[in-house]
Design an enzyme around this catalytic site. Structure first.
Site, PDB file in Angstrom:
ATOM      1  N   GLU A 154       0.868  -1.181   0.000  1.00  0.00           N
ATOM      2  CA  GLU A 154       0.000   0.000   0.000  1.00  0.00           C
ATOM      3  C   GLU A 154       0.902   1.227   0.000  1.00  0.00           C
ATOM      4  O   GLU A 154       1.632   1.468   0.964  1.00  0.00           O
ATOM      5  CB  GLU A 154      -0.913  -0.004   1.221  1.00  0.00           C
ATOM      6  N   SER A 156      -0.092   4.628  -1.036  1.00  0.00           N
ATOM      7  CA  SER A 156      -0.697   5.897  -0.636  1.00  0.00           C
ATOM      8  C   SER A 156      -0.627   6.035   0.877  1.00  0.00           C
ATOM      9  O   SER A 156      -0.825   5.067   1.614  1.00  0.00           O
ATOM     10  CB  SER A 156      -2.154   5.959  -1.095  1.00  0.00           C
ATOM     11  N   ASN A 347       3.541  10.605   7.013  1.00  0.00           N
ATOM     12  CA  ASN A 347       4.290   9.549   6.353  1.00  0.00           C
ATOM     13  C   ASN A 347       3.509   8.254   6.455  1.00  0.00           C
ATOM     14  O   ASN A 347       2.602   8.117   7.278  1.00  0.00           O
ATOM     15  CB  ASN A 347       5.666   9.374   7.010  1.00  0.00           C
ATOM     16  N   LYS A 348       3.877   7.273   5.622  1.00  0.00           N
ATOM     17  CA  LYS A 348       3.170   6.000   5.626  1.00  0.00           C
ATOM     18  C   LYS A 348       3.298   5.302   6.957  1.00  0.00           C
ATOM     19  O   LYS A 348       2.352   4.713   7.460  1.00  0.00           O
ATOM     20  CB  LYS A 348       3.683   5.101   4.483  1.00  0.00           C
ATOM     21  N   VAL A 349       4.494   5.327   7.538  1.00  0.00           N
ATOM     22  CA  VAL A 349       4.717   4.710   8.847  1.00  0.00           C
ATOM     23  C   VAL A 349       4.859   5.821   9.881  1.00  0.00           C
ATOM     24  O   VAL A 349       5.754   6.658   9.781  1.00  0.00           O
ATOM     25  CB  VAL A 349       5.983   3.819   8.838  1.00  0.00           C
TER      26      VAL A 349
END
Length: 353
Positions: A154, A156, A347-349
């Protein structure tokens, strides 16, 4: 790469749109392969003398955990709580967790507080289970048992397919743990496909293009959808979205609702719809601008609505209910000239301690 092709690759919202559209295929993949992953976990659960369940998660995964709380309490009759990780990581609490099942839900499995609290829970006697999308991650290493989301990469920042995958996995886990039949889930990909690309979403996005604050609400199994929908609108459109259970909305926050603050109402089936009716009646009395997300049979007469497939099981319906809210967040962000794939400051994480 040609200029036109590069423009398509770089188009705002391209990743989020693709991952929303991918959800029926992701759910089909889970249904085709979940049994082998789930069997050892369910066997361990059935041999465990469980007195309570604790769920730990952050952000979007926290809303999936809330959904699981409803499932576990109604299907298994076990007291279930949502963990405040700081009690373990900040205040060094070390409770006796023997007889507790600890379920950690995370797309990345990388947030330090989830990892640390899960490690403590295991040391304190809990049976720990991780549900993550990234194959090798610290949370999986910290837990005794693991389940893979199988959602695929994933990209996005705004999570979409990992949310629906989490809901399906949690339903399959609880249903199997309770000894119930999982056959009802076979129609979930069809329902999600039927919730995609509803023409009403564009109309609602146009209606709310200049809105800077709104409310989302529901009852029962629809309440996690209201919370996840509000999060998607906040992180992609930068508006102030407040999520309330219908009951909590009537206990004070209703006072801020008027014709200038839209209310998005997710109407579940069954008992949830019956519990929600007094909320709809109060909103009507106040002349609120209500957008109803509901199946055709319960949306009749609503002037602003987004229709969902008919005949959905109340406990499984949230997997489809979230789809038009994901698409509303996408379209509303694009109409405001924002890129929902790259929300500012995110951010993604997300690493919290």
């Amino acid at each position: 790469m040609s200029t036109s092709l590069q423009a398509a690759v770089d188009a705002p919202g391209r990743l989020m749109a693709a991952e929303i559209a991918e959800q029926p295929r992701v759910l089909e993949r889970i249904l085709a392969s979940y049994a082998d992953h789930l069997a050892p976990v369910v066997a361990r659960l059935r041999s465990h003398d469980t007195r309570a369940v604790l769920l730990v998660a952050r952000g979007t995964s926290d809303h999936a955990a809330l959904y699981a709380k409803y499932l576990i309490e109604t299907r298994l009759g076990l007291p279930t709580g949502l963990v405040s990780t700081s009690t373990y990581t900040g205040y060094d609490a070390r409770p006796d967790l023997r007889g507790v099942v600890w379920i950690a839900v995370s797309q990345s499995g990388g947030s330090p507080d989830l990892v640390a609290s899960t490690r403590v829970a295991r040391e304190q006697g809990a049976l720990t289970i991780s549900l993550t999308n990234v194959e090798d991650n610290p949370l999986t290493d910290a837990a005794e048992l693991r389940l893979p989301l199988l959602a695929g990469t994933e990209e996005s920042v705004a999570a979409t397919k990992t949310y629906s995958a989490s809901l399906l996995w949690l339903w399959l886990l609880v249903q199997s743990w309770s000894g119930g039949d999982t056959a009802a889930a076979a129609r979930v990909p069809e329902w999600v496909a039927g919730a995609l690309d509803r023409p009403e979403v564009a109309q609602v996005a146009s209606r709310y293009r200049f809105v800077d604050r709104l409310v989302t609400t529901s009852r029962g199994f629809g309440y996690p959808t209201a919370r996840e929908g509000a999060l998607k609108l906040m992180e992609t459109c930068y508006l102030s979205a407040h999520a309330f259970s219908g009951a909590d909305l009537l206990h004070g926050p209703l006072a801020m609702v008027d014709e200038d603050r839209p209310v998005i109402v997710i109407s579940p089936a069954g008992q949830g719809a019956r519990m929600l009716q007094p909320v709809l009646d109060q909103l009507a009395e106040r002349g609120a601008d209500v957008c109803l997300i509901a199946p055709q049979e319960t949306a009749a007469g609503a002037p602003v609505r987004i229709l969902l497939p008919s005949g959905m099981d109340e406990q499984l319906a949230p997997i489809a209910q979230i789809v038009p809210l994901q698409q509303l967040a996408l379209q509303l962000a694009l109409s405001r000239h924002y890129d929902p794939d790259r929300p500012r400051g995110l951010n993604k994480v997300t690493r919290t301690t």
